[in-house]
Enzyme design. Structure first.
Site, PDB file in Angstrom:
ATOM      1  N   HIS A 165       0.838  -1.199   0.000  1.00  0.00           N
ATOM      2  CA  HIS A 165       0.000   0.000   0.000  1.00  0.00           C
ATOM      3  C   HIS A 165       0.877   1.254   0.000  1.00  0.00           C
ATOM      4  O   HIS A 165       2.028   1.210   0.447  1.00  0.00           O
ATOM      5  CB  HIS A 165      -0.852   0.047   1.278  1.00  0.00           C
ATOM      6  N   CYS A 252      -2.684   0.881   9.453  1.00  0.00           N
ATOM      7  CA  CYS A 252      -3.763  -0.042   9.028  1.00  0.00           C
ATOM      8  C   CYS A 252      -4.706  -0.391  10.152  1.00  0.00           C
ATOM      9  O   CYS A 252      -5.848  -0.779   9.908  1.00  0.00           O
ATOM     10  CB  CYS A 252      -3.219  -1.364   8.526  1.00  0.00           C
TER      11      CYS A 252
HETATM   12  C1  CIR Z   1      -3.606  -7.445   3.626  1.00  0.00           C
HETATM   13  O1  CIR Z   1      -2.806  -7.991   2.869  1.00  0.00           O
HETATM   14  O2  CIR Z   1      -4.607  -6.874   3.216  1.00  0.00           O
HETATM   15  C2  CIR Z   1      -3.327  -7.481   5.112  1.00  0.00           C
HETATM   16  N1  CIR Z   1      -2.660  -8.698   5.429  1.00  0.00           N
HETATM   17  C3  CIR Z   1      -2.506  -6.278   5.525  1.00  0.00           C
HETATM   18  C4  CIR Z   1      -3.230  -4.984   5.322  1.00  0.00           C
HETATM   19  C5  CIR Z   1      -2.417  -3.806   5.722  1.00  0.00           C
HETATM   20  N2  CIR Z   1      -3.178  -2.622   5.606  1.00  0.00           N
HETATM   21  C6  CIR Z   1      -2.680  -1.437   5.300  1.00  0.00           C
HETATM   22  O3  CIR Z   1      -1.503  -1.317   4.993  1.00  0.00           O
HETATM   23  N3  CIR Z   1      -3.522  -0.427   5.301  1.00  0.00           N
END
Ligand code: CIR
Length: 257
Positions: A165, A252
């Protein structure tokens, strides 16, 4: 900017099945992840926000990463259309919670074929940088910018190639200060900011959050911590190592508004 509210969601035991790009780090350990989550909650409480804690959702292993299914601005909320199939249904779980804070007119949606993850959105005042990533596509960004424009806000696209991201690698901590790592160090989009260059071996530490003057930094990234303190910020350190195993970090884990 001043944040009044934060929304977080407890991880479930299914967290160990979260999506990961780094299986070599091993699966998160649920008991430790819960402890880290309490520490995160307490750090947020020290920043003068009211914290809404949502219950775990076992059917969505990555649902503690509430930043992705919604983006909340000072003018309204956008329910996203998360780009990973196993996470897409999280949007229906977060929407009723967001509606506790916003009326109908102030809740908008990203719809197919557009996809967008909130982790790709970085707010700098009334400007929103949106990463074009494996999760967020061109149509998602188009819809997002159109919604912003309706509220007198603006957005711009930042293509990314190396990380999951946008905010995996670049984070704004207010006062013109921006933490940048890897592919974001030389992006022309960010040339006008006071950039703190995060060294490659501390890249994960670039994901810090500013909450009302305090910057929360992940535990174990001394160069980042010192750089943030040298800028004059009060800092709090939280261990997020269990979340790191599945590509998650400080930003996140919450919606801040
Ligand atoms: C994913 O791959 O969607 C989750 N394991 C990690 C999400 C991390 N979110 C973010 O960076 N906003």
């Amino acid at each position: 900017t001043k944040f009044n509210h934060v929304i977080i969601r407890r991880p479930g035991k299914s967290l160990c099945d979260g999506i990961t790009s780094a299986p070599e780090l091993g699966q998160p350990i649920y008991e430790r992840a819960i402890e880290e989550h309490y520490d995160y909650e307490h750090a947020l409480e020290q920043c003068g926000v009211d914290v809404t804690v949502l219950p775990a959702l076992e059917q969505f292993p990555d649902s503690c990463f509430v930043e992705d299914p919604a983006v909340i601005t000072r003018c309204g909320a956008i329910i996203t259309n998360p780009g990973a199939a196993s996470r897409n249904g999280e949007k229906d779980e977060i929407e009723p919670v967001v509606r506790r804070f916003f009326d109908d007119e102030h809740v908008k949606h990203i719809v197919a074929p557009g996809t967008l993850d909130g982790g790709d959105v970085m707010m700098v005042g009334d400007h929103f940088y949106v990463g074009r990533s494996a999760r967020t596509n061109e149509e998602g960004i188009r819809q997002f910018c159109e919604i912003l424009a309706g509220w007198g806000l603006e957005g711009s696209e930042v293509p990314l190639e190396e990380v999951l991201h946008l905010k995996t690698g670049v984070n704004y901590i207010e006062d013109n200060n921006m933490l940048v790592s890897g592919e974001f160090i030389d992006k022309p989009d960010f040339a006008k900011y006071n950039k703190v260059i995060v060294p490659e071996d501390e890249a994960y530490g670039a994901n810090c959050i500013w909450v009302n003057g305090t910057v929360i930094v992940a535990e174990g990234y001394p160069t980042v911590l010192k750089a943030v303190q040298d800028l004059g910020y009060k800092t709090l350190v939280v261990d997020t190592s269990e979340y790191r195993k599945i590509d998650g970090g400080l930003s996140c884990l919450s919606l801040r508004f």
